[in-house]
Design a protein around this motif. Structure first.
Motif, short mmCIF file in Angstrom:
data_model
loop_
_atom_site.label_atom_id
_atom_site.label_comp_id
_atom_site.label_asym_id
_atom_site.label_seq_id
_atom_site.Cartn_x
_atom_site.Cartn_y
_atom_site.Cartn_z
N HIS A 248 0.83 -1.21 0.00
CA HIS A 248 0.00 0.00 0.00
C HIS A 248 0.87 1.26 0.00
O HIS A 248 0.59 2.22 -0.71
CB HIS A 248 -0.89 0.04 1.25
CG HIS A 248 -2.09 -0.87 1.17
ND1 HIS A 248 -3.13 -0.66 0.32
CD2 HIS A 248 -2.39 -1.99 1.88
CE1 HIS A 248 -4.04 -1.61 0.50
NE2 HIS A 248 -3.61 -2.43 1.43
N SER A 249 1.91 1.24 0.82
CA SER A 249 2.78 2.41 0.96
C SER A 249 3.52 2.68 -0.35
O SER A 249 3.67 3.84 -0.76
CB SER A 249 3.78 2.18 2.09
OG SER A 249 3.11 1.94 3.31
N PHE A 250 3.98 1.63 -1.01
CA PHE A 250 4.64 1.76 -2.32
C PHE A 250 3.74 2.51 -3.29
O PHE A 250 4.14 3.48 -3.93
CB PHE A 250 4.95 0.34 -2.84
CG PHE A 250 5.24 0.25 -4.31
CD1 PHE A 250 6.52 0.48 -4.79
CD2 PHE A 250 4.25 -0.11 -5.22
CE1 PHE A 250 6.80 0.38 -6.15
CE2 PHE A 250 4.52 -0.23 -6.57
CZ PHE A 250 5.80 0.02 -7.05
N ALA A 251 2.48 2.06 -3.40
CA ALA A 251 1.54 2.67 -4.33
C ALA A 251 1.20 4.10 -3.93
O ALA A 251 1.14 5.01 -4.77
CB ALA A 251 0.27 1.83 -4.41
N THR A 252 0.97 4.31 -2.64
CA THR A 252 0.59 5.64 -2.16
C THR A 252 1.70 6.66 -2.38
O THR A 252 1.45 7.78 -2.82
CB THR A 252 0.23 5.57 -0.67
OG1 THR A 252 -0.83 4.64 -0.49
CG2 THR A 252 -0.22 6.94 -0.16
N HIS A 253 2.93 6.27 -2.09
CA HIS A 253 4.05 7.20 -2.25
C HIS A 253 4.29 7.53 -3.72
O HIS A 253 4.64 8.67 -4.05
CB HIS A 253 5.32 6.62 -1.62
CG HIS A 253 5.20 6.45 -0.13
ND1 HIS A 253 6.06 5.67 0.60
CD2 HIS A 253 4.31 6.96 0.75
CE1 HIS A 253 5.70 5.71 1.87
NE2 HIS A 253 4.63 6.48 1.99
N LEU A 254 4.10 6.55 -4.60
CA LEU A 254 4.21 6.83 -6.03
C LEU A 254 3.15 7.85 -6.46
O LEU A 254 3.44 8.81 -7.17
CB LEU A 254 4.03 5.54 -6.84
CG LEU A 254 5.22 4.59 -6.91
CD1 LEU A 254 4.82 3.32 -7.65
CD2 LEU A 254 6.41 5.24 -7.62
N LEU A 255 1.93 7.63 -6.02
CA LEU A 255 0.83 8.53 -6.37
C LEU A 255 1.09 9.94 -5.87
O LEU A 255 0.93 10.92 -6.60
CB LEU A 255 -0.48 8.00 -5.80
CG LEU A 255 -1.72 8.83 -6.12
CD1 LEU A 255 -2.12 8.64 -7.58
CD2 LEU A 255 -2.87 8.45 -5.20
N GLU A 256 1.51 10.04 -4.63
CA GLU A 256 1.73 11.35 -4.02
C GLU A 256 2.88 12.11 -4.68
O GLU A 256 2.93 13.33 -4.61
CB GLU A 256 2.01 11.19 -2.52
CG GLU A 256 0.78 10.75 -1.74
CD GLU A 256 1.07 10.48 -0.28
OE1 GLU A 256 0.11 10.37 0.50
OE2 GLU A 256 2.26 10.36 0.09
N ASN A 257 3.77 11.36 -5.33
CA ASN A 257 4.90 12.02 -5.99
C ASN A 257 4.68 12.19 -7.48
O ASN A 257 5.60 12.51 -8.22
CB ASN A 257 6.18 11.22 -5.72
CG ASN A 257 6.71 11.46 -4.31
OD1 ASN A 257 7.17 12.55 -3.99
ND2 ASN A 257 6.62 10.46 -3.47
N GLY A 258 3.42 11.97 -7.92
CA GLY A 258 3.07 12.32 -9.28
C GLY A 258 2.90 11.19 -10.27
O GLY A 258 2.62 11.43 -11.45
N ALA A 259 3.05 9.94 -9.83
CA ALA A 259 2.86 8.82 -10.76
C ALA A 259 1.39 8.69 -11.14
O ALA A 259 0.50 9.00 -10.35
CB ALA A 259 3.35 7.52 -10.12
N ASP A 260 1.13 8.22 -12.36
CA ASP A 260 -0.25 8.05 -12.79
C ASP A 260 -0.76 6.67 -12.39
O ASP A 260 0.01 5.72 -12.22
CB ASP A 260 -0.37 8.24 -14.31
CG ASP A 260 0.43 7.20 -15.08
OD1 ASP A 260 -0.15 6.19 -15.49
OD2 ASP A 260 1.66 7.40 -15.24
#
Length: 298
Positions: A248-260
């Protein structure tokens, strides 16, 4: 899909062995029938013995649009009971709803760790022990690549393509995907392989398995849960964390840093983008920040 037989057997179990009332038994049956209707509408042909947590997450996401949190919690509880019955009767060996929590107010979202909390987990690992080097490599790989725990314990040495910066993952349904792997995870894996794994007496059949226990065979899912819980206790984290928390953290941090979302979906190995939307639990404050940053009418 042959659900009827299992539903009838389950209702008999509730009546005879648990002594539940007629109304309660009917409600339990209604919850399962609602799931069957969802599968039929979405043309998902799967038996109760093969249904996955991803499919159930999609179902729960849909019912969350229609019912209040209290009803949603009841449905989840009823389905958990049904799959526990299947385990009890040796039809399944796992409950696909095990990691799905019932909501208290609104949908219950999983705990997510900050980068600092993940760093602190890794920092308390005792590297003086052989297991320490292995555990550091595993934690970094779980978080750095967003793997499921089952994907971690079955990861093969032959699936490591470090020169290209990828690892090959065999996910649910034996579907393969390539996931980028960062320099931290690569370095820790190489240290583990060179200094620890090379000195193990490896049992036949596990020669290509990357992460091994001290007896030279594959680790269990339960062992990974235990390792992470133990590290959380050492750090003093009061969150209910598991291997899935790192995913979950992997996905959330990617999203928060601009990943689509599409890129995150591919890396997580989700068939449906809907599952990814649930998984990264988009929070409104982040969405508002995105709108104010990028919309021309902000």
């Amino acid at each position: 899909m042959n659900w009827n037989r299992y539903i009838k057997d389950y209702q008999s179990y509730l009546r005879i062995e648990r002594g539940l009332s007629k109304n309660t038994i009917e409600n339990y049956g209604f919850d399962i029938e609602r799931l069957c209707l969802f599968l039929e509408v979405n043309q998902i042909d799967v038996s109760p013995l093969k249904i996955t947590d991803e499919t159930l997450q999609q179902f729960i996401y849909e019912i969350a649009k229609e019912v209040n949190p209290r009803s949603q919690a009841r449905i989840i509880s009823g389905l958990k009971s049904f799959f526990n019955y299947l385990i009890f009767e040796d039809y399944r060996n796992d409950n696909p709803l095990e990691l799905i929590e019932s909501p208290k107010t609104g949908r219950k979202l999983p705990d997510t760790l900050s980068v600092e909390e993940i760093d602190s987990l890794i920092a308390v690992i005792d590297l003086s022990s052989n297991e320490g080097e292995r555990n550091r490599a595993m934690i970094e790989t779980l978080y750095g690549c967003g793997l499921r725990v089952s994907e971690l314990i079955t990861l093969k040495i032959s699936d490591l393509f470090f020169e290209e910066g990828f690892i090959k993952i065999t996910g649910k349904g034996n579907k393969e995907r390539f996931v980028p792997i960062g320099k931290f995870a690569q370095r820790y894996i190489e240290i583990y392989q060179k200094e620890i794994r090379s000195n193990l007496v490896i049992k036949k059949g596990f020669e290509d398995t990357l992460f091994l226990n001290r007896r030279g065979s594959q680790l269990t899912r339960a062992m990974i849960f235990t390792i992470i819980k133990s590290l959380a206790e050492k750090v003093g984290l009061h969150k209910n964390i598991s291997p899935h928390t790192l995913r979950h953290s992997f996905a959330t941090h990617l999203l928060e840093n601009g990943a689509d979302l599409r890129s995150i979906q591919l890396m997580l190995g989700h068939e449906s983008i809907t599952t990814t939307e649930i998984y990264v639990h988009l929070d409104r404050s982040f969405l508002k920040e995105v709108m104010y940053s990028f919309h021309p009418r902000k």
